[in-house]
Design a protein around this motif. Sequence first.
Motif: not given
Lengths: 110, 116
Positions: A3-6, A87-89, A101-102, B42-45
């Motif tokens: 859904e969101v990529e960085q 972080l992209c949200v 995003g990651t 890793q990012s927040l899930m």
Amino acid sequence: RKEVEQDPGPFNVPEGATVAFNCTYSNSASQSFFWYRQDCRKEPKLLMSVYSSGNEDGRFTAQLNRASQYISLLIRDSKLSDSATYLCVVKRAGTYKYIFGTGTRLKVLA
Amino acid sequence: GAVVSQHPSWVICKSGTSVKIECRSLDFQATTMFWYRQFPKQSLMLMATSNEGSKATYEQGVEKDKFLINHASLTLSTLTVTSAHPEDSSFYICSAREGQTYNEQFFGPGTRLTVL
């Protein structure tokens, strides 16, 4: 497709440099976008919301391109204290849910 | 800004035990609270969304019987990791949304869980 990529980086830049991060999102119905900053082992903190017209807060500028479904963050005159993960949200359309995003790691070097 | 606290900030437990994590909104009433998990690098899930007085909504792939969420009041939500195993070791972060503020979520400081 996520859904969101960085781009995870890391971006290593010297103090004073200008650096830009991009983020793409897959759901064209998404309406709300944010940039968060996360320091190691800490919770994310809101850096800025991203508006359609673009917005600026001091050294930070955020842009939204709906046609291409990407968001950008520009940091001018980088400081050592800017070192963090950005972080992209994207808020999922029709819900209150945030999709992160990651993250892109930035390291500003002296 | 609005403040969200979490307790404990870190916990170490043996495999098979259950761990409860509390998330509190300190100066506002949280209509909705969210629970996230973040593995290293890793990012927040998003794990689940909870609304006060109703059952939590879990994201796909998250076992609701393993991660029990209770949102009994407008200022408190709890996440219980039942029969924890080493693979549950992670950084658990909650956030809260105040009813009048449509978009912004306020994040707690996180709880680092290590299961031995």
